[in-house]
Design a protein around this motif. Structure first.
Motif, short mmCIF file in Angstrom:
data_model
loop_
_atom_site.label_atom_id
_atom_site.label_comp_id
_atom_site.label_asym_id
_atom_site.label_seq_id
_atom_site.Cartn_x
_atom_site.Cartn_y
_atom_site.Cartn_z
N ASP B 86 0.83 -1.21 0.00
CA ASP B 86 0.00 0.00 0.00
C ASP B 86 0.86 1.26 0.00
O ASP B 86 1.94 1.29 0.56
CB ASP B 86 -0.89 0.05 1.25
N PHE B 87 0.29 2.29 -0.58
CA PHE B 87 0.88 3.61 -0.44
C PHE B 87 -0.21 4.50 0.14
O PHE B 87 -1.26 4.01 0.58
CB PHE B 87 1.40 4.10 -1.80
N ILE B 88 0.00 5.82 0.11
CA ILE B 88 -0.96 6.68 0.79
C ILE B 88 -2.30 6.69 0.07
O ILE B 88 -2.38 6.77 -1.15
CB ILE B 88 -0.41 8.11 0.97
N GLY B 89 -3.37 6.58 0.81
CA GLY B 89 -4.71 6.63 0.25
C GLY B 89 -5.44 7.88 0.75
O GLY B 89 -5.04 8.48 1.75
N ASN B 90 -6.50 8.25 0.04
CA ASN B 90 -7.23 9.47 0.40
C ASN B 90 -7.73 9.47 1.84
O ASN B 90 -7.80 10.51 2.48
CB ASN B 90 -8.42 9.67 -0.53
N ASP B 91 -8.10 8.30 2.32
CA ASP B 91 -8.71 8.25 3.65
C ASP B 91 -7.69 8.14 4.78
O ASP B 91 -8.05 8.11 5.95
CB ASP B 91 -9.68 7.06 3.74
N ILE B 592 12.93 -4.09 -4.15
CA ILE B 592 12.26 -4.94 -3.18
C ILE B 592 11.26 -5.82 -3.93
O ILE B 592 10.49 -5.34 -4.78
CB ILE B 592 11.55 -4.09 -2.12
N ALA B 593 11.29 -7.10 -3.63
CA ALA B 593 10.45 -8.05 -4.35
C ALA B 593 8.97 -7.77 -4.10
O ALA B 593 8.58 -7.35 -3.01
CB ALA B 593 10.80 -9.47 -3.88
N ARG B 594 8.17 -8.01 -5.11
CA ARG B 594 6.70 -7.95 -5.02
C ARG B 594 6.18 -6.58 -4.56
O ARG B 594 5.16 -6.48 -3.90
CB ARG B 594 6.16 -9.03 -4.06
N LEU B 595 6.91 -5.53 -4.88
CA LEU B 595 6.46 -4.21 -4.44
C LEU B 595 6.33 -3.30 -5.66
O LEU B 595 7.28 -3.14 -6.41
CB LEU B 595 7.46 -3.61 -3.45
N ASN B 596 5.14 -2.73 -5.83
CA ASN B 596 4.94 -1.86 -6.98
C ASN B 596 5.52 -0.47 -6.73
O ASN B 596 5.66 -0.05 -5.59
CB ASN B 596 3.45 -1.71 -7.28
N PRO B 597 5.84 0.24 -7.80
CA PRO B 597 6.31 1.62 -7.62
C PRO B 597 5.21 2.49 -7.00
O PRO B 597 4.03 2.23 -7.19
CB PRO B 597 6.61 2.09 -9.04
N SER B 598 5.62 3.49 -6.27
CA SER B 598 4.66 4.38 -5.60
C SER B 598 4.82 5.80 -6.10
O SER B 598 5.92 6.26 -6.33
CB SER B 598 4.90 4.38 -4.10
N THR B 599 3.68 6.48 -6.22
CA THR B 599 3.69 7.85 -6.70
C THR B 599 2.80 8.71 -5.81
O THR B 599 1.68 8.33 -5.48
CB THR B 599 3.19 7.92 -8.15
#
Lengths: 436, 623, 229
Positions: B86-91, B592-599
């Motif tokens: 996870d990365f930052i979400g609106n909530d 890092i394995a199994r980790l998507n890029p974050s924006t």
């Protein structure tokens, strides 16, 4: 639901600016015949391609005959070191008529000023315009001032001087009502004053005043100060009515409207009312007020996307567009705040040229230069004293043109911009160098 | 009023209740115990970003606290979670209703103070404490939402909900209010409490002002890095003019200087004899901040196991080997990105990215194992970390180092004698009669890295250590950890001070440099480095790592969208190299394995305001 | 999601107003679609599907004036198949074009709405080729505003929706200056040094982008190109 089904059956739907077209059709459908002007001998048939400045003409000097004392030079009734509202000091070495003041240079010599009430001073200004190729000016008419007897006398005299000089030097001239300080009740006064000016000065007479600016086949009148959200005592609807009256059923005049910088997006300095757009669509030229909206470092980010978007909007609505440029800004004495000296620095003309080039490269076809002679807010392009040659001002100071420049540098640079707008080649975003 | 309004919409009958139905005004407050009780409740509500602060909110240690152990650090470049991408979400990080509840509860107290029959000193203390709490609350609001409605007295519902609606103040007005409330607190609070209670003092209020003013100053200076538009911007509800930066930096300098010059505070064990000693001192400081009363300006206690009183760091973040029966340990995985930031004692004042090859010119190569490369080989699985800042050793459990009497094994696989790498699983192989296991041991209770089973093993190459108590085996259940949280540390004040000086170009640069180098000296550094913004920020990253500062540092300095633009975070994986005998460890820098890029989107610099449908407030841009 | 939201917010308003009367509302019954077109060339303006230009729309008839958003596909088209037939104010915002005006549009049935915009930058004469162990892009930059071009980039990704926000490999150059429309720019990606993400034998999409230095601006692009390595 049925209504929508019905719409579905339409083979093609157009979603343009229907509102605007409707408005125009309504007006067009009226059977009244529009006035036709004889443009024989008229020098300026369009604002397009011109670079014109605003002309304040509101200064007066004690003993100039206007009877208004040191109007707009003074502060708190006094014009002496420590009491003045001007930041730049006019360079009056070329003027045949000047007035001694209580200000002195370091040498002890008295520093004189001029008065536009004097015909010869205004004549000199138009002579400069011609020398540098600046196309002309919009004569400011401050509603708050001309409502009074002495104000009216003053501004009419300055206008008479300017009409004479502009004719002599072949410079364009137009009237601009500055509505600052007006109220809803003043709208009728403006209509009356405007009618009076036309007859007194034969403004629209192509032989008497062939230099009066025309646009779209009619004389151009400028109205400044519509849609600002700074708590004005008149409304956009007032201006809408004013414009209708000024034009009359026969469409006597074309209109340039002075609006806030964010007029298109209706944000920031602009009242959030779409009526402003309706009014704008009813005029001929839009001129957004840019003074103080950016400086050299913020110019591209502010004006970069804004200018082309403004121009596109105007094109789409069949309007002409005149962006405003100004050389810099300084109002330390006016605001009694030393931090406001040179608030927006001129950078030897870099800032002015940045805007001229920005406007041109974005597709603008005319320019409004703020201002020709505005020394209270330090936007004047006319000859002013340089740093190091300024009178003393008690514990305050005056701001000068950069010492390595000639005092007419900003006239010259504006003239270079005018050449570019006239279509001459060889200009670019790089500021032209003045030959020594 | 917002609170009232929101509850009104949700059909609560709070409006019919006596506003003080539990605490009968003067009766309660005339009793010293009653005041204490009320105050304790206010302190409990204080938005302190401690062990129970998560993206879901504060005090996440009641009810069902199961959030997978996803800590705020995992939204930054400090760490990743073992499983969640996870990365930052609106909530995330909302604090609106709770914020206005705390403000209302504080306003009730403020309104009642003049009517209380207490001594002048007690009145002063109450005035100071309530201003401190309000400052703390509005600080938490303004850094999330920008300008918010300033409710400074209890709102009374008299039949007209509209009358209770207060519009948002500008962001600048809100920051100014926070600083003004700090000043009220500073002017009214005493040096300390007679019984040494953990309540706000003059110095805690100064510390809050130091932190808040620096935050505001940074926003003013750097907002233009991330321009946003919209009604909220036009009305200045979000955004501060650049010209305001100077005053805020000055406020941060002055508040920090007041603490520094008070002579009451000092770093804990400031001159260790060796990096090893420095590491142990630093570790102990977080294991129990109470041992360092001169450094810890304000502590929040987690006194006993149980809902509302204990926390869950002790279960979520133990390495797998010391899970003590908890099914999901190992979840905080410090990144290589953070590890790289720790200085090397051999090259002071520089980031020290870990060079894994003899050539050392490939620290940006994250393409995985390359047989052609000449990797550095180590006998010791933590050998590659030699010379790294002591605080790394105290913040992370490095491969092969001891923890709770065990050697913590973190191994991603091996390079077979034939030169082929076998990483992240597969079968053991036999080399020279010895069985070699991919994860370094035969049984999944005997290692702590890379096995995806249970989501319990680090995927970055190191495990987490800071705050964890080495001497305590935490019971495998909810809210059983009882270590205390240092909310304000002297080290942070020194860093705030140094940053404000270097960013504003004002104040005494030599003092700023000293503040910076004092902290480094405490970490075993002996060579001073100059005061530059890069040096201050690096120092802040390592000294305050995992103290929930990094998120806000990236926000206030408007660096998030630049650092998290398709950001891939990195691991340093230890691999046993069987091409040599005896086998040695090599290390590979990789994604890092199994980790998507974050924006990070610009709009995330502000949280959305909940409930605008009923409270009528202007929403933040792009929500 | 967005359509669901519309539905819910409508319900909510009724719910509050009519105190617990639950209505049987119709599902979204209209479709809105169109393309961002270059006002000069009339060609579609290439976009980003994530963090790209957005279309804000406000449904008339609700006091809340809630802004909903649609995203745009890389080819410059957009489509919303779940929208209520109604009057809307629609504005393309935060895009890779000179700010455009809000339009009041009646959406009913199948409604087409194109946006004629002035892209900040046109990427001209774009060519992307594999040459030896490199992928090389050459192109020219035509900017339509006075702002500086901030940077240019070549982006690669296994999916055709490649762009700056969606790339596994990139090669960027900072410009931070006004550009000469005649200058040929060149960017290259070295394949072996990106072996983690660019595998021999696989196909990838490459796309040239450039971004103007304007507030909230987005990248302008040439069309993505598929190359087998």
């Amino acid at each position: 639901m049925k209504f929508f089904r019905f719409l579905l059956l339409l083979p093609f739907l157009s979603f343009g600016c229907n509102g605007a077209e409707d408005d125009k059709q309504n007006i067009d459908s009226k059977p009244i015949e529009e006035v036709k002007y004889d443009e024989t001998g008229v020098l300026f048939k369009s604002y397009k391609g011109l670079v014109m400045a605003g002309y304040q003409g509101w200064f007066s000097a004690e003993g100039d005959g206007a009877g208004r004392g040191w109007h707009h030079y003074q502060k708190g009734g006094k014009f002496e070191p420590g009491a003045t509202s001007i930041d730049f000091w006019p360079d009056v070495s070329d003027y045949s008529k000047t007035y001694k003041t209580a200000f002195k240079y370091k040498t002890g010599e008295t520093a004189p000023v001029y008065s536009p009430y004097d015909e010869e001073s205004v004549d000199l200004h138009f002579k400069w315009m011609k020398e540098h190729g600046i196309d002309g000016v919009y004569m400011q008419r401050f509603v708050g001032e001309v409502k009074g007897e002495s104000g009216k006398r003053h501004f009419n005299k300055v206008l008479a001087n300017a009409l004479k000089a502009s004719k002599k030097y072949g410079r364009a001239i137009s009237i601009m009502y500055d509505l600052s300080g007006s109220s809803s009740a003043d709208m009728d006064f403006i209509v009356k004053d405007w009618e009076e000016l036309q007859s007194t000065f034969k403004l629209f007479d192509n032989t008497e005043n062939p230099q009066y600016l025309r646009h779209n086949g009619r004389p151009l009148l400028a109205i400044w100060g519509v849609g600002f959200n700074d708590g004005r005592k008149y409304t956009i609807a007032d201006i809408q009515k004013l414009i209708e009256k000024v034009k009359g059923p026969t469409k006597k005049a074309s209109i340039l409207l002075g609006v806030p910088y964010y007029w298109r997006s209706l944000g920031k300095d602009t009242e959030n009312s779409t009526l402003l757009h309706t009014v704008v669509k009813s005029v001929d030229v839009v001129m957004p007020w840019a003074v103080g909206r950016y400086n050299a470092s913020t110019y591209t980010s502010v004006a970069g996307p804004n200018l082309p978007a403004d121009i596109a909007w105007c094109k789409a609505n069949n309007l002409d567009y005149a962006p405003l440029v100004f050389p810099g800004f300084s109002w330390g004495n006016l605001k009694n705040d030393k931090s406001l000296y040179n608030q927006i620095p001129r950078g030897k003309g870099d800032f002015l040229w940045q805007q001229i080039a920005g406007a041109r490269l974005s597709g603008a076809e005319a320019l409004y230069v703020a201002m020709f002679d505005e020394v209270d807010e330090g936007t004047a392009i006319f000859k002013c004293r340089r740093e190091g040659e300024l009178p003393e001002n008690a514990d305050g100071k005056f701001v000068g043109i950069e010492p390595e420049l000639k005092t007419d540098h900003y006239l010259w640079l504006t003239g270079q911009g005018a050449k570019w707008f006239h279509g001459e080649s060889g200009f670019s975003a790089k500021k032209p160098e003045r030959p020594l | 009023m917002l609170f009232v309004l929101l509850t009104a919409v949700s059909c609560d009958n709070v409006l019919d209740k006596q506003p003080l139905d539990k605490l009968q005004g003067e009766n309660l407050f005339s009793n010293p115990e009653g005041v204490k009780l009320y105050m304790a409740n206010l302190y409990y509500q204080l938005p302190i970003e401690d062990f129970t602060f998560f993206r879901q909110g504060f005090n996440w240690n009641t009810g069902d606290p199961n959030n997978g152990g996803f800590a705020p650090a995992m939204i930054t470049d400090e760490a990743v979670h073992t499983e969640f991408g996870d990365f930052i979400g609106n909530d995330d990080f909302q604090w609106w209703d709770q914020g206005y509840k705390l403000i209302r509860d504080t306003n009730i107290l403020i309104d009642i103070i003049p009517t209380l029959d207490v001594t002048e000193d007690e009145t002063k203390a109450l005035v100071g404490e309530s201003a401190f709490i309000r400052a703390y609350a509005y600080f938490a609001l303004v850094k999330r939402y920008g300008g918010v409605p300033l409710i400074t007295a209890v709102q009374k519902y008299e039949g007209d909900v509209e009358a209770l609606k207060v519009p948002r103040s500008t962001e600048k007005e809100t920051w100014d209010f926070v600083l003004k409330e700090c000043d009220v607190a500073i002017a009214n609070l005493a040096d300390s409490w007679p019984g040494g209670e953990r309540r706000a003092t003059k110095w805690v209020a100064y510390a809050l002002k130091s932190r808040a003013a620096l935050h505001a100053a940074s926003l003013a200076k750097y907002s233009e890095r991330a321009p946003i538009s919209g009604t909220a911007v036009d009305q200045k509800l979000v955004g501060i003019e650049k010209s305001a930066a100077a005053d805020y930096y000055k406020a941060a300098i002055d508040a920090s200087e007041a603490i520094i010059n008070s002579g009451k505070f000092a770093l804990y064990k400031p001159t260790p004899a060796s990096p090893e000693e420095a590491a142990e001192n630093y570790r102990k400081l977080f294991e129990d901040p109470n041992i360092a009363p001169t450094e810890t300006i304000f502590i929040k206690g987690f006194a006993r196991p149980g809902a509302g009183t204990g926390h869950n760091y002790g279960i979520w973040y133990q390495p797998n080997q010391t899970a003590n029966g908890w099914p999901h340990p190992g979840r905080m995985n410090p990144t290589l990105d953070l590890i790289d930031a720790y200085e090397s004692y051999t090259n002071p004042g520089q980031n020290a990215p870990i060079a894994t090859t003899v050539a050392g010119n490939d620290v940006n190569d994250y393409n995985g194992f390359d047989p052609a490369k000449n990797y550095k080989r180590y006998d010791d699985p933590a050998g590659i970390y030699k010379d790294k800042d002591a605080r790394l050793w105290a913040t992370a459990i490095l491969p092969g180092t001891p923890w709770k009497g065990q050697k913590i094994i973190i191994q991603a696989g091996f390079v077979k004698p034939d030169g082929n790498a076998q990483l992240f699983g597969g079968d053991p192989i036999k080399v020279g009669g010895t069985t070699i296991y991919p994860y370094g041991a035969a049984d999944r209770t005997q290692y702590s890295g890379f096995d995806t089973w249970g989501g319990n093993n680090t995927r970055t190459g190191v495990s987490f250590k800071k705050f964890l108590n080495e001497g305590v085996n935490v019971a495998p259940g909810w809210n059983q950890t009882v270590s205390d949280w240092a909310d304000f540390r002297y080290a942070e004040i020194l860093l705030n001070y140094a940053e404000a000086i270097v960013e504003s170009g004002t104040g005494t640069a030599a003092k700023g440099a000293q503040a910076l180098n004092d902290i480094r000296r405490r970490a075993g550094h002996t060579k001073n480095i100059p005061l530059t913004i890069d040096n201050v920020i690096r120092e802040r990253r390592v000294e305050l790592a995992f103290e929930n500062k990094r998120f806000w540092d990236l926000v206030r300095r408007r660096e998030y969208h630049t650092l998290f633009n398709n950001r891939v975070r990195h691991a340093l994986i230890p691999v046993l190299d069987l091409r040599v005998t005896p086998a040695k460890y090599i290390f590979i820098r990789q994604n890092i394995a199994r980790l998507n890029p974050s924006t990070f989107d610009y709009k995330q610099y502000y949280r959305y305001i909940p409930g605008i449908g009923s409270n009528g407030l202007v929403q933040n841009p792009q929500y | 999601m967005k359509h669901l939201k519309t539905y819910l917010s409508a319900l909510l308003i009724i719910f509050i107003a009519a105190a617990c009367k639950i209505d049987n509302y119709p599902a979204p019954d209209a479709r809105l679609y169109g393309t961002f077109l270059d006002v000069e060339t009339n060609e579609p303006v290439e976009q980003d599907i994530i963090r790209g230009s957005t279309i804000e729309f406000i449904e008339h008839g609700y006091a809340s004036q809630t802004k909903q958003v649609m995203i745009v596909k890389n080819d410059g088209t957009y489509r919303n198949n779940l929208i209520f037939a109604n009057q809307y104010t629609i504005t393309p915002v935060r895009g890779n074009f000179v700010p455009a005006e809000p339009q009041d549009v009646n959406v009913a049935g199948e409604t087409k709405l194109d946006f004629k915009v002035q892209p900040y930058i046109r990427v001209k004469d774009a060519k992307i080729e594999k040459s030896g162990s490199k992928v090389i892009a050459t192109f020219k930059i035509q900017q339509t505003v006075i702002n500086n071009v901030r940077k240019i980039g070549l982006y690669a990704h296994p999916e055709p929706s490649v762009g700056e926000p969606m790339r596994t490999v990139l090669s960027e150059t900072d410009i931070n200056a006004a550009t000469d429309p005649n200058k040929v720019y060149k960017l290259e990606i070295d394949i072996p040094s990106n072996s983690n993400n660019l595998k021999a034998g696989s196909q990838y999409f490459f796309r040239i982008g450039a971004i103007i230095d304007a507030p909230e601006s987005k990248f302008n692009y040439a069309k993505a190109v598929r190359i087998a390595l």
